[in-house]
Design an enzyme around this catalytic site. Sequence first.
Site, PDB file in Angstrom:
ATOM      1  N   TYR A 136       0.831  -1.204   0.000  1.00 22.36           N
ATOM      2  CA  TYR A 136       0.000   0.000   0.000  1.00 22.36           C
ATOM      3  C   TYR A 136       0.863   1.251   0.000  1.00 22.36           C
ATOM      4  CZ  TYR A 136       0.615   1.077   5.017  1.00 22.36           C
ATOM      5  OH  TYR A 136       1.128   1.417   6.245  1.00 22.36           O
ATOM      6  N   CYS A 137       0.248   2.348  -0.411  1.00 24.17           N
ATOM      7  CA  CYS A 137       0.902   3.661  -0.412  1.00 24.17           C
ATOM      8  C   CYS A 137      -0.155   4.693  -0.014  1.00 24.17           C
ATOM      9  CB  CYS A 137       1.511   3.955  -1.788  1.00 24.17           C
ATOM     10  SG  CYS A 137       0.293   4.083  -3.113  1.00 24.17           S
ATOM     11  N   ARG A 138      -0.001   5.907  -0.458  1.00 25.69           N
ATOM     12  CA  ARG A 138      -0.949   6.952  -0.092  1.00 25.69           C
ATOM     13  C   ARG A 138      -2.284   6.780  -0.812  1.00 25.69           C
ATOM     14  NH1 ARG A 138      -2.495  11.687  -2.352  1.00 25.69           N
ATOM     15  NH2 ARG A 138      -3.318  13.262  -0.933  1.00 25.69           N
TER      16      ARG A 138
END
Length: 151
Positions: free
Chosen positions: A108-110
């Site tokens: 995951y990221c932003r």
Amino acid sequence: MRSVLFLPLMTLAACAPWAEDGDEEHAPATPFGFELAQAQQGLAAPASAVIDLSPEELRARLGTVRLIDVRTDEEVAEGMIPGAEHVALGKFDPAALDLSPDETVVLYCRSGRRSEKAAHMLAAESGQPSRHLAGGILAWRKAGGAVVRTD
């Protein structure tokens, strides 16, 4: 012989969505006959290399997956999903992850863009579909997911 080939081709052409009056939105996604050529060669269309997980799906799997945050150090300082490890995308090397065969990784990221890129990298390395959190930590927070600060 010519009429034998003509009828099947016309039948296939009738199913193809063609652009009208410059409407590229309805143009064929693949060149005409591409699927037929693949089928004749015994090639199957590739399955999606990346599987999107919703925040709810991730929440149900927490504790059973290896969760990797690919955001920058500055972003991670604002908080991470509990149990996640941090490997910034710039340093992300799927070959160095030391994965066990039964381990499932979720990235995951932003917003989901960088984690999708990392998931494609992981899928290319492993030859298996990989998973990422669709919408990233923004979607996670919006769905009420917990975030912990790393001090």
